[in-house]
Scaffold this motif. Structure first.
Motif, PDB file in Angstrom:
ATOM      1  N   VAL A 190       0.852  -1.213  -0.054  1.00 22.66           N
ATOM      2  CA  VAL A 190       0.122  -0.174   0.270  1.00 22.66           C
ATOM      3  C   VAL A 190       0.886   1.244  -0.064  1.00 22.66           C
ATOM      4  CG1 VAL A 190      -1.895  -1.109   1.237  1.00 22.66           C
ATOM      5  CG2 VAL A 190      -0.218   0.042   2.506  1.00 22.66           C
ATOM      6  N   LYS A 191       0.372   2.307  -0.673  1.00 25.63           N
ATOM      7  CA  LYS A 191       1.040   3.530  -0.269  1.00 25.63           C
ATOM      8  C   LYS A 191       0.252   4.601  -0.003  1.00 25.63           C
ATOM      9  CE  LYS A 191       3.797   4.877  -3.661  1.00 25.63           C
ATOM     10  NZ  LYS A 191       4.719   5.204  -4.883  1.00 25.63           N
ATOM     11  N   PHE A 192       0.357   5.370   0.990  1.00 24.88           N
ATOM     12  CA  PHE A 192      -0.167   6.155   1.750  1.00 24.88           C
ATOM     13  C   PHE A 192      -0.173   7.605   0.796  1.00 24.88           C
ATOM     14  CE2 PHE A 192       0.866   3.064   4.666  1.00 24.88           C
ATOM     15  CZ  PHE A 192      -0.146   3.083   5.373  1.00 24.88           C
ATOM     16  N   ARG A 193      -1.438   8.311   1.331  1.00 24.43           N
ATOM     17  CA  ARG A 193      -1.493   9.801   0.579  1.00 24.43           C
ATOM     18  C   ARG A 193      -0.606  10.669   1.391  1.00 24.43           C
ATOM     19  NH1 ARG A 193      -7.399  11.247   1.880  1.00 24.43           N
ATOM     20  NH2 ARG A 193      -7.128  12.764   0.245  1.00 24.43           N
ATOM     21  N   PRO A 194      -0.147  11.681   1.033  1.00 17.22           N
ATOM     22  CA  PRO A 194       0.842  12.760   1.567  1.00 17.22           C
ATOM     23  C   PRO A 194       0.104  13.181   2.918  1.00 17.22           C
ATOM     24  CG  PRO A 194       0.660  13.026  -0.675  1.00 17.22           C
ATOM     25  CD  PRO A 194      -0.376  12.123  -0.665  1.00 17.22           C
ATOM     26  N   SER A 195       0.732  13.241   3.877  1.00 22.89           N
ATOM     27  CA  SER A 195       0.492  13.781   4.978  1.00 22.89           C
ATOM     28  C   SER A 195       0.685  15.370   5.057  1.00 22.89           C
ATOM     29  CB  SER A 195       0.934  13.075   6.437  1.00 22.89           C
ATOM     30  OG  SER A 195       0.690  13.625   7.323  1.00 22.89           O
ATOM     31  N   ARG A 196      -0.463  15.807   5.400  1.00 21.19           N
ATOM     32  CA  ARG A 196       0.011  17.269   5.979  1.00 21.19           C
ATOM     33  C   ARG A 196      -0.309  17.497   7.392  1.00 21.19           C
ATOM     34  NH1 ARG A 196      -3.172  18.185   0.824  1.00 21.19           N
ATOM     35  NH2 ARG A 196      -5.172  18.178   1.972  1.00 21.19           N
ATOM     36  N   ARG A 197       0.166  16.706   8.086  1.00 25.55           N
ATOM     37  CA  ARG A 197      -0.121  16.786   9.636  1.00 25.55           C
ATOM     38  C   ARG A 197       0.410  17.811  10.241  1.00 25.55           C
ATOM     39  NH1 ARG A 197       1.730  11.178  11.601  1.00 25.55           N
ATOM     40  NH2 ARG A 197       0.214  10.921  10.068  1.00 25.55           N
ATOM     41  N   GLN A 198       1.546  18.594   9.413  1.00 25.72           N
ATOM     42  CA  GLN A 198       2.271  19.888  10.039  1.00 25.72           C
ATOM     43  C   GLN A 198       1.474  21.074   9.769  1.00 25.72           C
ATOM     44  OE1 GLN A 198       3.291  17.929   7.476  1.00 25.72           O
ATOM     45  NE2 GLN A 198       4.287  19.100   6.010  1.00 25.72           N
ATOM     46  N   TRP A 199       0.500  20.984   9.128  1.00 21.30           N
ATOM     47  CA  TRP A 199      -0.264  22.286   8.695  1.00 21.30           C
ATOM     48  C   TRP A 199      -1.552  22.714   9.522  1.00 21.30           C
ATOM     49  CZ3 TRP A 199      -0.361  20.873   2.884  1.00 21.30           C
ATOM     50  CH2 TRP A 199       0.939  20.790   2.491  1.00 21.30           C
ATOM     51  N   ASN A 200      -2.221  21.831   9.575  1.00 21.55           N
ATOM     52  CA  ASN A 200      -3.708  21.577   9.627  1.00 21.55           C
ATOM     53  C   ASN A 200      -4.389  21.381  10.965  1.00 21.55           C
ATOM     54  OD1 ASN A 200      -3.244  19.462  10.513  1.00 21.55           O
ATOM     55  ND2 ASN A 200      -3.229  18.577   8.402  1.00 21.55           N
ATOM     56  N   GLN A 201      -5.409  22.040  11.588  1.00 17.50           N
ATOM     57  CA  GLN A 201      -5.965  21.382  12.852  1.00 17.50           C
ATOM     58  C   GLN A 201      -7.418  21.627  12.767  1.00 17.50           C
ATOM     59  OE1 GLN A 201      -3.363  23.121  15.981  1.00 17.50           O
ATOM     60  NE2 GLN A 201      -1.934  21.665  15.330  1.00 17.50           N
ATOM     61  N   TRP A 202      -8.026  22.713  12.094  1.00 16.03           N
ATOM     62  CA  TRP A 202      -9.221  22.447  11.975  1.00 16.03           C
ATOM     63  C   TRP A 202     -10.013  23.303  10.921  1.00 16.03           C
ATOM     64  CZ3 TRP A 202     -13.227  20.982  15.406  1.00 16.03           C
ATOM     65  CH2 TRP A 202     -14.457  21.691  15.342  1.00 16.03           C
TER      66      TRP A 202
END
Length: 332
Positions: A261-273
């Motif tokens: 499997v390949k995961f979608r790019p994470s934008r964890r460092q950007w977004n919260q709400w």
């Protein structure tokens, strides 16, 4: 092993040691150790089920087996004598726990080398579909990839990803444009004969069967799949479908079948709400979900999200995504 688990285990065994002459027989100790290991495995599985499924989209996947951006979720070995389908469906069994990985042959973590099992990752049970970009099935000989199929993973489950509707790319050039009488993990069966992960064009009697891939889990229904190995991974070595029986050397028998499997790019460092207004109604994301935003909808952000600016008007069909929940926040 976690220190907490080790201490608990040691505390259980310590009274056995200090009894001296009352020490049980070695076979009794071995039985108790095996029972304790099973208890620990059950407890880990419970914790994973309780906390893992809802958080899988957000964890670090660094502890999984990876290759060129793909993460291994399943590796089947020909000739083991055990069905691939049964291993795939064995919910609750995982080979990627740290202590399980430590006992596996090295070949189980690659597409080359020997392995004493069909490797099964815990990702099969959690199957983080909202985090998946692609799913890939490939067959190998001597560690070399011989044929592959790539499917869209978003919104799938661990069964339906393997379907013609989700196919996006393949080494078989005619696979996407052709009709299929079988294209599924469950595949085909007749009596005790079973073909799984079966991708086939047509049946009409063994001499005229045409297809691309057959994972033979049991039986030898037709001469073209006859092999001393169970399971056997039969595939077209051509860039197109083949007449199974008349293909000769173009009919291949692979050593390994693997699912990645390949995961979608994470934008964890950007977004919260994220919140946006649709008419007079406020809508919002608090986990990794997707919604289609209509023309004229206003996107409002309570915390920084790189993709969207506060008050931006988005177009029809644009999508807004959120990766992780951090709280409720207040609307401006």
């Amino acid at each position: 092993m976690s220190p907490v688990l080790f201490v608990g285990w040691a505390a259980t065994l310590f009274p056995l040691v200090i009894r001296g002459a009352a020490l049980p027989e070695r076979s009794d100790i071995a039985t108790r150790l095996e029972a304790k290991i099973k208890q620990l495995e059950a407890r880990l599985s419970e914790v994973e089920d309780k906390y893992g499924n809802g958080l899988t989209d957000k964890v670090d996947y660094g502890d999984f087996i990876q290759q060129d951006g793909w993460v291994l979720v399943f590796r089947a070995t020909s000739g083991l004598g055990s069905p691939v389908y049964n291993a795939w469906m064995r919910s609750g069994y995982h080979d990627d726990y740290t202590y399980t990985r430590a006992t596996m042959p090295c070949g189980c973590t690659s597409t080359n080398g020997s392995c004493d099992r069909h490797y099964r990752s815990r990702l099969l049970d959690s199957w983080p579909s909202s985090a998946l970009d692609k799913v890939k099935l490939a067959v190998y000989e001597g560690g070399v990839e011989k044929a592959y199929m790539i499917f869209t993973g978003l919104g799938s489950n661990y069964i339906n990803w393997f379907s013609a509707d989700r196919l996006v790319e393949s080494s078989w050039k005619d696979l996407k444009s052709s009709a299929h009488n079988y294209f599924s993990i469950l595949g085909w069966s007749s009596g005790t004969d079973q073909r799984n992960f079966y991708v086939n064009r047509g049946h009409g009697g063994c001499p005229v069967d045409i297809g691309w891939l057959s994972i033979k889990d049991s039986g030898n229904h037709c001469p073209w799949e006859t092999s001393h190995q169970i399971p056997a991974f039969v595939y077209s070595k051509s860039e197109t479908m083949i007449n199974w029986q008349g293909a000769g050397h173009v009919r291949g028998f692979a050593d390994v079948m693997a699912v990645w499997v390949k995961f979608r790019p994470s934008r964890r460092q950007w977004n919260q709400w994220i919140e946006w207004r649709q008419g007079t109604e406020w809508r919002q994301w608090t986990d990794w979900r997707q919604w289609t935003v209509e023309t004229g909808d206003r996107v409002e952000t309570v915390d920084r999200v790189e993709t969207w600016d506060r008050g931006e008007t988005v177009g029809a069909g644009d999508r807004v995504e959120i990766v992780e929940t951090v709280g409720t926040g207040d609307r401006d």
